[in-house]
Design an enzyme around this catalytic site. Structure first.
Site, PDB file in Angstrom:
ATOM      1  N   ALA A 262      17.023   2.350  25.336  1.00 26.38           N
ATOM      2  CA  ALA A 262      18.451   2.262  24.987  1.00 26.38           C
ATOM      3  C   ALA A 262      18.741   1.030  24.153  1.00 26.38           C
ATOM      4  O   ALA A 262      19.712   0.320  24.382  1.00 26.38           O
ATOM      5  CB  ALA A 262      19.301   2.256  26.256  1.00 26.38           C
TER       6      ALA A 262
ATOM      7  N   MET B 262      13.386  -9.093  15.372  1.00 24.84           N
ATOM      8  CA  MET B 262      12.828  -8.258  14.311  1.00 24.84           C
ATOM      9  C   MET B 262      13.975  -7.627  13.522  1.00 24.84           C
ATOM     10  O   MET B 262      14.337  -6.462  13.716  1.00 24.84           O
ATOM     11  CB  MET B 262      11.897  -7.202  14.899  1.00 24.84           C
ATOM     12  CG  MET B 262      10.605  -7.787  15.435  1.00 24.84           C
ATOM     13  SD  MET B 262       9.475  -6.511  16.020  1.00 24.84           S
ATOM     14  CE  MET B 262       7.966  -7.465  16.234  1.00 24.84           C
ATOM     15  N   LEU B 263      14.533  -8.424  12.628  1.00 23.47           N
ATOM     16  CA  LEU B 263      15.672  -8.008  11.827  1.00 23.47           C
ATOM     17  C   LEU B 263      15.363  -8.224  10.352  1.00 23.47           C
ATOM     18  O   LEU B 263      14.792  -9.258   9.979  1.00 23.47           O
ATOM     19  CB  LEU B 263      16.918  -8.808  12.205  1.00 23.47           C
ATOM     20  CG  LEU B 263      17.421  -8.643  13.643  1.00 23.47           C
ATOM     21  CD1 LEU B 263      18.493  -9.678  13.949  1.00 23.47           C
ATOM     22  CD2 LEU B 263      17.964  -7.235  13.864  1.00 23.47           C
TER      23      LEU B 263
ATOM     24  N   HIS C  29      17.294  -8.971   7.876  1.00 23.76           N
ATOM     25  CA  HIS C  29      17.951 -10.134   7.264  1.00 23.76           C
ATOM     26  C   HIS C  29      17.342 -11.449   7.749  1.00 23.76           C
ATOM     27  O   HIS C  29      17.351 -12.435   7.022  1.00 23.76           O
ATOM     28  CB  HIS C  29      19.461 -10.105   7.508  1.00 23.76           C
ATOM     29  CG  HIS C  29      19.888  -9.727   8.883  1.00 23.76           C
ATOM     30  ND1 HIS C  29      19.868  -8.426   9.339  1.00 23.76           N
ATOM     31  CD2 HIS C  29      20.365 -10.465   9.900  1.00 23.76           C
ATOM     32  CE1 HIS C  29      20.323  -8.390  10.588  1.00 23.76           C
ATOM     33  NE2 HIS C  29      20.619  -9.616  10.955  1.00 23.76           N
TER      34      HIS C  29
ATOM     35  N   GLY D  77       0.784  -1.228   0.000  1.00 23.73           N
ATOM     36  CA  GLY D  77       0.000   0.000   0.000  1.00 23.73           C
ATOM     37  C   GLY D  77       0.813   1.273   0.000  1.00 23.73           C
ATOM     38  O   GLY D  77       0.283   2.355  -0.281  1.00 23.73           O
TER      39      GLY D  77
ATOM     40  N   GLU E  46      21.257   4.477  17.801  1.00 20.76           N
ATOM     41  CA  GLU E  46      21.692   4.925  16.468  1.00 20.76           C
ATOM     42  C   GLU E  46      21.235   6.353  16.201  1.00 20.76           C
ATOM     43  O   GLU E  46      22.038   7.221  15.818  1.00 20.76           O
ATOM     44  CB  GLU E  46      21.151   3.987  15.393  1.00 20.76           C
ATOM     45  CG  GLU E  46      21.851   2.644  15.335  1.00 20.76           C
ATOM     46  CD  GLU E  46      21.419   1.777  14.173  1.00 20.76           C
ATOM     47  OE1 GLU E  46      22.045   0.723  13.959  1.00 20.76           O
ATOM     48  OE2 GLU E  46      20.457   2.152  13.456  1.00 20.76           O
TER      49      GLU E  46
ATOM     50  N   HIS F  72      47.078  -8.267   5.197  1.00 17.43           N
ATOM     51  CA  HIS F  72      47.610  -7.218   6.076  1.00 17.43           C
ATOM     52  C   HIS F  72      47.877  -5.968   5.247  1.00 17.43           C
ATOM     53  O   HIS F  72      48.430  -6.068   4.144  1.00 17.43           O
ATOM     54  CB  HIS F  72      48.913  -7.692   6.727  1.00 17.43           C
ATOM     55  CG  HIS F  72      49.611  -6.626   7.511  1.00 17.43           C
ATOM     56  ND1 HIS F  72      49.204  -6.273   8.775  1.00 17.43           N
ATOM     57  CD2 HIS F  72      50.671  -5.838   7.206  1.00 17.43           C
ATOM     58  CE1 HIS F  72      50.000  -5.317   9.238  1.00 17.43           C
ATOM     59  NE2 HIS F  72      50.906  -5.035   8.285  1.00 17.43           N
TER      60      HIS F  72
ATOM     61  N   ASP G  28       8.733  -9.950  10.795  1.00  9.75           N
ATOM     62  CA  ASP G  28       8.363  -9.347  12.073  1.00  9.75           C
ATOM     63  C   ASP G  28       6.996  -9.802  12.575  1.00  9.75           C
ATOM     64  O   ASP G  28       6.661  -9.579  13.736  1.00  9.75           O
ATOM     65  CB  ASP G  28       8.359  -7.816  11.958  1.00  9.75           C
ATOM     66  CG  ASP G  28       9.758  -7.237  11.841  1.00  9.75           C
ATOM     67  OD1 ASP G  28      10.725  -8.018  11.845  1.00  9.75           O
ATOM     68  OD2 ASP G  28       9.886  -5.996  11.753  1.00  9.75           O
TER      69      ASP G  28
END
Length: 462
Positions: free
Chosen positions: A177, A315-316, A318, A34, A183, A441, A309
């Site tokens: 938190a 609730m991610l 990926h 929607g 973020e 390295h 979700d």
């Protein structure tokens, strides 16, 4: 009436991935959405725009604090807020437009509008009813609030409103938190706002390895964020475009207030399933409002599945993508598997924080014997050269078999570095396997190898 093999409801990471995978596997597919653009919360008002803002403000931080040291002299940049928001919007448009292109490329029909399921095998969008052999619910989640806190997305905002404020607030109070609060709190702290985080628990980032959480809080405090922990928010009152937050300290039940220009409610998210008609269909739900599914993401109603979700689990984005792929492959007759023990989590502050698998706390609860291998980024040449020496890599292994059980990184590019360990865990690798793998390295990834060496005879550069 059009007919499909699969109709997916919701075009977020779980939904659009599921739809594309179904199409790749030869099915006729439609996806109901929607919004004006595809990509769901993640691409429109979540993961992607917040990362754009984090990137922009990190560049500002570098210019203000590190450029001169590197010999980059000149006037410090000023913030053009409207332009920064425009950059964020352009980032959203590129990504959501990319999903629309992928739908066309894979011949996925976009059914524009909000969907409902009048009965098994049918999805109604607007005035049209479409038939489907399989229906996948991927409708995502919405921000959760608190009693006594009314969100207006102007003064009291969720993450959605926080990404489009009319101006940078002088004082921002963040309730919660967790990942979202920290973020976005970091974004506004870098932009000059006074940021105070109010958290109900006695520590930040619930569920994170406690050693990492303590170090993380110290770093954020050094960056200017303030923390009030063990505080239960009682309400928020808005008057004359100012907000007053009332809270009680749990340790003594004393009541306190703080004022702010903006209050960000970052107390988590909840499944968004209203309007789908699930109750009328008899779809079983959990007490937390999640759709109950079996190991193949099927609900108790034949032909209806759910991912992301809307169901149990972190609730991610990926995680939702993996489930979207899995349900598509299952419908196609394959035998997919999602390894929930190897789903990484990332906080995109600076430094970044990433984790996968067990924490020391969960291993102790299990009574499992383990070893810890740690390596500080101050021992990493690349990190020191890039002003990124704060933090460390921590790997947890079985004390007997040396098999990697979990890992926790706080430092530069942690969100990328964690995946080397994810792949190792997916193949059941030991820390020695990681330690004996040649790493280029100078790279940040050498810190991962050193932490793996520390699980055995010891790191080289510590």
């Amino acid at each position: 009436m059009s007919s499909y093999d699969v109709i997916v409801i919701g075009a977020g990471p779980g939904g659009y991935v599921c739809a594309i995978r179904c199409a790749q596997l030869g099915m006729k597919v439609a996806c109901v959405e929607g919004r004006e653009t595809l990509g769901g919360t993640c691409l429109n008002v979540g993961c992607i725009p917040s990362k754009a803002m984090l990137h922009a403000t990190h560049m500002l931080h570098e210019a203000e604090h590190n450029f001169a040291t590197m010999g980059l002299k000149g006037k410090a940049p000023s913030v053009d807020w409207k332009q920064m928001l425009s950059y964020k919007d352009d980032t959203i448009a590129q990504n959501t437009g990319g999903i629309e292109f992928l739908f066309k490329k894979n011949k996925v029909d976009w059914l524009k509008g909000w969907g409902t399921i009048p009965e098994a095998g049918k999805v109604k969008v607007g005035d049209e009813v479409h038939e489907a052999k399989h229906i996948v619910i991927a409708s995502g989640s919405e921000a959760a609030s608190l009693p006594g806190v009314e969100v207006d997305e102007k003064t009291v905002v969720t993450s959605t409103g926080a990404l489009e404020l009319g101006k940078i607030p002088k004082k921002l109070v963040v309730i919660g938190a967790g990942v979202i609060g920290l973020e976005l709190g970091s974004v506004y702290a870098r932009l000059g706002a006074e940021v105070e985080v109010v958290e109900f628990l006695d520590a930040i980032t619930p569920g994170m390895d406690k050693e990492i959480a303590r170090q993380f809080q110290k770093m954020l405090t050094k960056q200017g964020l303030k923390f009030t922990l063990g505080a239960a928010v009682q309400g928020v009152e808005v008057k004359n475009n100012k907000a007053t937050v009332t809270y009680k300290l749990r340790k003594d039940d004393s009541e306190h207030t703080m004022t702010a220009d903006t209050v960000l409610v970052a107390t988590g998210r909840k499944p968004y399933t209203k309007g789908l008609g699930l109750e009328e269909l008899g779809v079983e739900m959990s007490e937390r409002g999640q759709i109950k599914t079996d190991g193949k993401y099927a609900t108790n109603v034949a032909g209806i599945y759910a991912v992301g979700d809307t169901i149990a689990g972190p609730m991610l984005a990926h995680k939702a993508e993996d489930e979207g792929m899995a349900v598509a492959e299952g419908i196609a007759g394959q035998h997919p598997h999602v390894n929930y023990g190897v789903i990484p989590g990332v906080i995109y502050t600076h430094p970044e924080v990433a984790n996968v698998g067990e924490t020391e706390e969960t291993l102790r609860e299990q009574g499992r014997k383990y070893k810890v291998g740690k390596f500080p980024f101050m021992g990493n040449a690349r990190a020191k050269a890039n002003f990124a020496g704060d933090g460390f890599v921590k790997i947890l292994v079985d004390a007997t078999t040396d098999r990697i059980l979990g890992a926790h990184i706080i430092g530069p590019m942690a969100g990328d570095l964690i995946h080397e360990i994810c792949v190792a865990m997916e193949f059941g690798a030991a820390a020695e396997d990681l330690a004996r793998t040649c790493h280029a390295h100078p790279t940040y990834s050498e810190a991962v190898r050193e932490a793996a060496l520390a699980c055995g005879d010891g790191a080289i550069h510590a």
